[in-house]
Design an enzyme around this catalytic site. Structure first.
Site, short mmCIF file in Angstrom:
data_model
loop_
_atom_site.label_atom_id
_atom_site.label_comp_id
_atom_site.label_asym_id
_atom_site.label_seq_id
_atom_site.Cartn_x
_atom_site.Cartn_y
_atom_site.Cartn_z
N ASP A 122 0.34 -7.57 1.23
CA ASP A 122 0.71 -6.18 1.53
C ASP A 122 2.23 -6.01 1.60
OD1 ASP A 122 0.18 -3.49 1.90
OD2 ASP A 122 0.17 -3.65 4.08
N HIS B 284 0.82 -1.21 0.00
CA HIS B 284 0.00 0.00 0.00
C HIS B 284 0.86 1.27 0.00
CE1 HIS B 284 0.23 -0.47 4.53
NE2 HIS B 284 0.39 0.84 4.45
N SER C 132 4.56 2.49 7.93
CA SER C 132 4.30 1.31 7.12
C SER C 132 5.49 0.93 6.27
CB SER C 132 3.11 1.56 6.19
OG SER C 132 1.92 1.09 6.75
#
Length: 396
Positions: free
Chosen positions: A164, A132, A243
């Site tokens: 992911d 992402h 992230s």
């Protein structure tokens, strides 16, 4: 890319656990028990982007032995900067000093696109990050920024929305020591962990905490791009921008890839900061996917070839009896079909792990590799049965 968050029970619909190209379908409405307001506001959010213009909230289902020894000689070999006092390698400060040069910030090459994520350098000048993160900035070009400010262009080697995870190749890499994956199966609750990344664009931020829980079923991503993670939960502070950064142990080994946080979000779905509930992709799953992405650019995930009703509220995971569009709920000739499963069966155990609900089953499936043999325990018409299934493969 924004999406209204869902509560802890996860998004409504079914997970097409085997049919390539299958999408989420609306499941029949079922009566739900009341939940307290605080529970309705607890959401899990991807933590890639610091600006409101990039990134968004995601849905989630919230439903270890001695610390691992170093597995190689490179984990802590970065030199400590000469302008800071050196610390012992087995301290949090010492780990941070030696790991941080290999942790990077990831941003768009366009000044008109805000937001950032994190990543870390592994062998061969590749950078590991979240899918992402890459998905948000790839169209405008990707830049990777080292801890000393050096900037390199980067291109996507491969990305897997179902895990992911993504791998970048650097155009102008620095000579830093690659980080190594540790063994996440050796992690246990209470282990000390350190998160390094660029929350809110603040590169080189170090936070520490412990492993709070293991095998948390967490769903990350927007509709059609979900990743189902059996996550490591940590109370180390993780915020938007973390992230893709590493979660490392006291030896500096990467035991997880930071991916999501739970927040007490507002009813409008706005992101808030860390409340001590962060989630990371376990290193054993990450290393397997990263190796596939480097070799082929793709990382197929395991499937069972059956549509699971994610709104089923009893114990176990129900194979949907019928779909609204009239399609089959079990793929003919697929893994579930060959194992003898039928619509209406309730899977209650997957490879030795009791199954609480459909979301947990999907995350358990994603911890496996296509072709793995697993034992399935299921109920049919009140009777319990056991079968062996060979998992299928899908890139969807």
């Amino acid at each position: 890319m924004h999406q209204p968050p869902h509560g802890p029970a996860g998004p409504p619909g079914q997970w097409p656990a085997g049919a390539p190209g299958g999408g989420h379908a609306a499941a029949p409405a079922r009566k739900r028990r009341g939940v307290p307001v605080w529970a309705m506001l607890l959401v899990v959010a991807v933590v890639a982007m610091a600006s409101a213009g990039v990134g968004g909230a995601v849905s989630a289902s919230l439903v270890g032995n001695e610390p691992p020894e170093p597995q190689g000689s490179n984990a802590l070999n970065n030199e400590v900067p000469s302008d800071v006092p050196s610390r012992a390698p087995d301290t949090i400060a010492g780990v941070a000093q030696r790991v941080s040069p290999s942790v990077v910030s990831i941003r768009s090459a366009s000044p008109q696109t805000g937001g950032n994520g994190s990543g870390f350098v592994i062998e061969g000048d590749y950078v590991v990050t979240n899918n992402h993160v890459v998905d948000a900035v790839e169209r405008t070009g990707i830049e990777v920024v080292y801890s000393d400010g050096h900037v390199s262009k980067a291109e996507v080697v491969g990305a897997a929305a179902s895990s992911d995870l993504a791998v970048l190749r650097l155009a102008d890499p620095l000579d830093v020591e690659p980080l190594e994956f540790g063994d996440s199966d050796e992690v246990t609750v209470g282990d000390t962990v350190i998160a390094i990344g660029a929350p809110l664009g603040l590169e080189g931020t170090v936070t520490s905490g412990i492993v709070s829980a293991l095998n948390r079923p967490v769903t990350v991503g927007e509709s059609g791009q979900e990743a189902y993670i059996s996550a490591i939960q940590t109370d180390a502070a993780i915020n938007p921008g973390n992230s893709g950064g590493p979660l490392v142990n006291e030896q500096g080994m990467v035991i997880g890839v930071n991916s999501a946080i739970a927040t007490m979000g507002s009813l409008s779905g706005e992101q808030t900061g860390s409340i001590g509930l962060g989630f990371a992709i376990p290193s054993n799953q990450a290393s397997r996917v990263v190796e596939q992405l480097i070799e082929t650019g793709e990382a197929p995930h395991a499937v069972i070839g059956a549509v699971i009703d994610l709104q089923y509220r009893e114990q176990g995971a129900l194979i949907l009896e019928e779909r609204e569009n009239g399609g089959d709920t079990i793929v003919r000739g697929g893994p579930a079909d060959q194992a003898g499963l039928r619509p209406g069966d309730v899977i209650v155990e997957f490879d030795g792990t009791p199954v609480r609900d459909g979301n947990q089953l999907v995350t358990l499936i994603h911890t496996k590799a296509p072709g793995d043999r697993v034992e399935i325990r299921y109920e049919r018409n009140g009777e319990e049965h056991t079968t062996v299934m060979v998992l299928g493969s899908s890139n969807d």
